[in-house]
Design a protein around this motif. Structure first.
Motif, mmCIF file in Angstrom:
data_model
loop_
_atom_site.group_PDB
_atom_site.id
_atom_site.type_symbol
_atom_site.label_atom_id
_atom_site.label_comp_id
_atom_site.label_asym_id
_atom_site.label_seq_id
_atom_site.Cartn_x
_atom_site.Cartn_y
_atom_site.Cartn_z
ATOM 1 N N ALA A 57 36.736 -28.390 -99.197
ATOM 2 C CA ALA A 57 38.064 -27.797 -99.348
ATOM 3 C C ALA A 57 39.066 -28.356 -98.350
ATOM 4 O O ALA A 57 40.275 -28.369 -98.608
ATOM 5 C CB ALA A 57 37.974 -26.280 -99.205
ATOM 6 N N ASP A 58 38.566 -28.843 -97.211
ATOM 7 C CA ASP A 58 39.422 -29.412 -96.177
ATOM 8 C C ASP A 58 39.703 -30.891 -96.427
ATOM 9 O O ASP A 58 40.260 -31.565 -95.574
ATOM 10 C CB ASP A 58 38.768 -29.223 -94.809
ATOM 11 N N ARG A 59 39.245 -31.391 -97.576
ATOM 12 C CA ARG A 59 39.389 -32.780 -98.002
ATOM 13 C C ARG A 59 38.604 -33.743 -97.112
ATOM 14 O O ARG A 59 38.977 -34.910 -96.949
ATOM 15 C CB ARG A 59 40.863 -33.186 -98.057
ATOM 16 N N THR A 60 37.518 -33.245 -96.539
ATOM 17 C CA THR A 60 36.605 -34.088 -95.781
ATOM 18 C C THR A 60 35.483 -34.541 -96.699
ATOM 19 O O THR A 60 34.912 -33.750 -97.441
ATOM 20 C CB THR A 60 36.011 -33.325 -94.579
ATOM 21 N N HIS A 61 35.153 -35.832 -96.613
ATOM 22 C CA HIS A 61 34.099 -36.382 -97.460
ATOM 23 C C HIS A 61 32.747 -36.303 -96.761
ATOM 24 O O HIS A 61 32.662 -36.219 -95.539
ATOM 25 C CB HIS A 61 34.406 -37.841 -97.799
ATOM 26 N N GLY A 62 31.704 -36.335 -97.563
ATOM 27 C CA GLY A 62 30.361 -36.314 -97.010
ATOM 28 C C GLY A 62 29.349 -36.827 -98.022
ATOM 29 O O GLY A 62 29.683 -37.130 -99.175
ATOM 30 N N THR A 63 28.105 -36.914 -97.574
ATOM 31 C CA THR A 63 26.999 -37.376 -98.405
ATOM 32 C C THR A 63 26.087 -36.206 -98.730
ATOM 33 O O THR A 63 25.878 -35.326 -97.904
ATOM 34 C CB THR A 63 26.191 -38.461 -97.659
ATOM 35 N N VAL A 64 25.551 -36.207 -99.944
ATOM 36 C CA VAL A 64 24.601 -35.175 -100.353
ATOM 37 C C VAL A 64 23.208 -35.781 -100.318
ATOM 38 O O VAL A 64 22.973 -36.846 -100.883
ATOM 39 C CB VAL A 64 24.905 -34.660 -101.774
ATOM 40 N N LYS A 65 22.279 -35.090 -99.632
ATOM 41 C CA LYS A 65 20.924 -35.608 -99.479
ATOM 42 C C LYS A 65 19.899 -34.514 -99.742
ATOM 43 O O LYS A 65 20.233 -33.324 -99.761
ATOM 44 C CB LYS A 65 20.735 -36.155 -98.058
ATOM 45 N N LEU A 66 18.671 -34.960 -99.918
ATOM 46 C CA LEU A 66 17.551 -34.033 -100.035
ATOM 47 C C LEU A 66 16.776 -34.010 -98.731
ATOM 48 O O LEU A 66 16.459 -35.043 -98.163
ATOM 49 C CB LEU A 66 16.608 -34.460 -101.172
ATOM 50 N N ASP A 67 16.462 -32.806 -98.273
ATOM 51 C CA ASP A 67 15.585 -32.621 -97.126
ATOM 52 C C ASP A 67 14.443 -31.740 -97.601
ATOM 53 O O ASP A 67 14.537 -30.521 -97.574
ATOM 54 C CB ASP A 67 16.342 -31.969 -95.973
ATOM 55 N N GLY A 68 13.381 -32.384 -98.073
ATOM 56 C CA GLY A 68 12.334 -31.626 -98.740
ATOM 57 C C GLY A 68 12.855 -31.151 -100.076
ATOM 58 O O GLY A 68 13.262 -31.936 -100.919
ATOM 59 N N GLU A 69 12.897 -29.838 -100.268
ATOM 60 C CA GLU A 69 13.454 -29.268 -101.488
ATOM 61 C C GLU A 69 14.876 -28.772 -101.284
ATOM 62 O O GLU A 69 15.518 -28.293 -102.222
ATOM 63 C CB GLU A 69 12.570 -28.106 -101.969
ATOM 64 N N SER A 70 15.375 -28.895 -100.057
ATOM 65 C CA SER A 70 16.703 -28.384 -99.742
ATOM 66 C C SER A 70 17.772 -29.461 -99.963
ATOM 67 O O SER A 70 17.567 -30.642 -99.659
ATOM 68 C CB SER A 70 16.769 -27.925 -98.280
ATOM 69 N N ILE A 71 18.906 -29.036 -100.508
ATOM 70 C CA ILE A 71 20.052 -29.918 -100.673
ATOM 71 C C ILE A 71 20.927 -29.786 -99.446
ATOM 72 O O ILE A 71 21.324 -28.690 -99.054
ATOM 73 C CB ILE A 71 20.854 -29.538 -101.935
ATOM 74 N N VAL A 72 21.234 -30.931 -98.828
ATOM 75 C CA VAL A 72 22.025 -30.942 -97.599
ATOM 76 C C VAL A 72 23.354 -31.645 -97.853
ATOM 77 O O VAL A 72 23.390 -32.790 -98.306
ATOM 78 C CB VAL A 72 21.274 -31.662 -96.466
ATOM 79 N N PHE A 73 24.438 -30.949 -97.589
ATOM 80 C CA PHE A 73 25.766 -31.531 -97.669
ATOM 81 C C PHE A 73 26.155 -31.969 -96.243
ATOM 82 O O PHE A 73 26.516 -31.133 -95.409
ATOM 83 C CB PHE A 73 26.779 -30.536 -98.225
ATOM 84 N N ALA A 74 26.024 -33.272 -95.997
ATOM 85 C CA ALA A 74 26.257 -33.808 -94.660
ATOM 86 C C ALA A 74 27.748 -34.142 -94.514
ATOM 87 O O ALA A 74 28.198 -35.216 -94.896
ATOM 88 C CB ALA A 74 25.411 -35.058 -94.440
ATOM 89 N N ARG A 75 28.475 -33.210 -93.982
ATOM 90 C CA ARG A 75 29.935 -33.320 -93.881
ATOM 91 C C ARG A 75 30.339 -34.435 -92.914
ATOM 92 O O ARG A 75 29.821 -34.550 -91.817
ATOM 93 C CB ARG A 75 30.502 -31.986 -93.390
ATOM 94 N N GLY A 76 31.252 -35.273 -93.371
ATOM 95 C CA GLY A 76 31.794 -36.315 -92.523
ATOM 96 C C GLY A 76 30.951 -37.568 -92.442
ATOM 97 O O GLY A 76 31.255 -38.472 -91.682
ATOM 98 N N THR A 77 29.869 -37.640 -93.219
ATOM 99 C CA THR A 77 29.008 -38.827 -93.221
ATOM 100 C C THR A 77 28.906 -39.384 -94.614
ATOM 101 O O THR A 77 28.424 -38.720 -95.519
ATOM 102 C CB THR A 77 27.583 -38.495 -92.704
ATOM 103 N N VAL A 78 29.385 -40.603 -94.778
ATOM 104 C CA VAL A 78 29.261 -41.305 -96.061
ATOM 105 C C VAL A 78 28.666 -42.667 -95.772
ATOM 106 O O VAL A 78 29.238 -43.450 -95.010
ATOM 107 C CB VAL A 78 30.625 -41.458 -96.751
ATOM 108 N N GLN A 79 27.508 -42.948 -96.357
ATOM 109 C CA GLN A 79 26.803 -44.196 -96.114
ATOM 110 C C GLN A 79 26.829 -45.061 -97.358
ATOM 111 O O GLN A 79 26.815 -44.563 -98.452
ATOM 112 C CB GLN A 79 25.367 -43.913 -95.697
#
Length: 207
Positions: free
Chosen positions: A185-207
């Motif tokens: 919502a703050d217009r910050t980009h990030g990467t979505v990853k899997l950590d085991g079965e959990s979905i992680v929205f890594a704010r501010g990191t785009v690889q």
């Protein structure tokens, strides 16, 4: 003969390395273009909110609760797609005969929307800007770290089609090795990853 083998031994790794570099560069460029589209669509949502005082519902429904089209139909005028918006019959489903003109006239925009295999969708899960019923939680500024849009590999869905990316579907996509990026919502980009079965929205990191 020996010099030919030696040359082949030296050149082959260089060619492989160059090919890998080109592939990685293309993938990086595709992700960057996806981020650009996320930013533009986020701005369209913000403009919609400014004019109307609230965000659009995740999916637009008729009085009986039947889904007609996705949030994309609501923000078309705010992303300079006036021709599509003017021909869209909002009282009918997105793929009804009365909306055929919108589908045809908007082909260029639909292709842009799904460019490079990155389909952009709202998210239906924990931390989303919309609740489980598809209603916005409030204004963007009040939920700065909440997920607004996700760009990833979703096949067979039209931008106007009522759809939202569920946690289960996103987990399957990530498990299959596809990349996903998002904007909050703050217009910050990030990467979505899997950590085991959990979905992680890594704010501010785009690889």
């Amino acid at each position: 003969m020996r010099w030919q083998l030696l040359l082949a031994t030296c050149v082959t790794p260089l060619l492989i390395g160059a090919a890998v570099f080109v592939v990685d560069a293309r993938r990086t460029a595709a992700r960057m273009r996806a981020q650009g589209r996320l930013s533009q669509l986020h701005l369209a949502l913000l403009n919609y909110q400014t004019v109307n005082g609230f965000l659009p519902d995740r999916n637009v429904t008729d009085p009986n609760g039947r889904p007609l089209f996705s949030w994309v139909g609501s923000i078309l005028p705010y992303i300079e797609q006036h021709e599509i918006a003017s021909s869209l019959d909002i009282s009918q489903p997105w793929n009804s005969p009365s909306n055929e003109k919108s589908l045809v006239s908007g082909e260029r925009f639909w292709n842009w929307y799904t460019e490079d295999g990155y389909f952009i969708s709202t998210f239906n899960g924990a931390g989303s800007m919309w609740d489980a019923d598809g209603n916005p939680l409030g204004k963007l500024a009040d939920y700065p770290s909440h997920v607004v849009l996700v760009a990833t590999a979703v096949d067979g869905v039209h931008p106007l089609e009522p759809f939202s990316l569920s946690e289960a579907r996103l987990r399957e996509i990530l498990a299959a090795g596809h990349k996903a990026v998002y904007v909050d919502a703050d217009r910050t980009h990030g990467t979505v990853k899997l950590d085991g079965e959990s979905i992680v929205f890594a704010r501010g990191t785009v690889q």
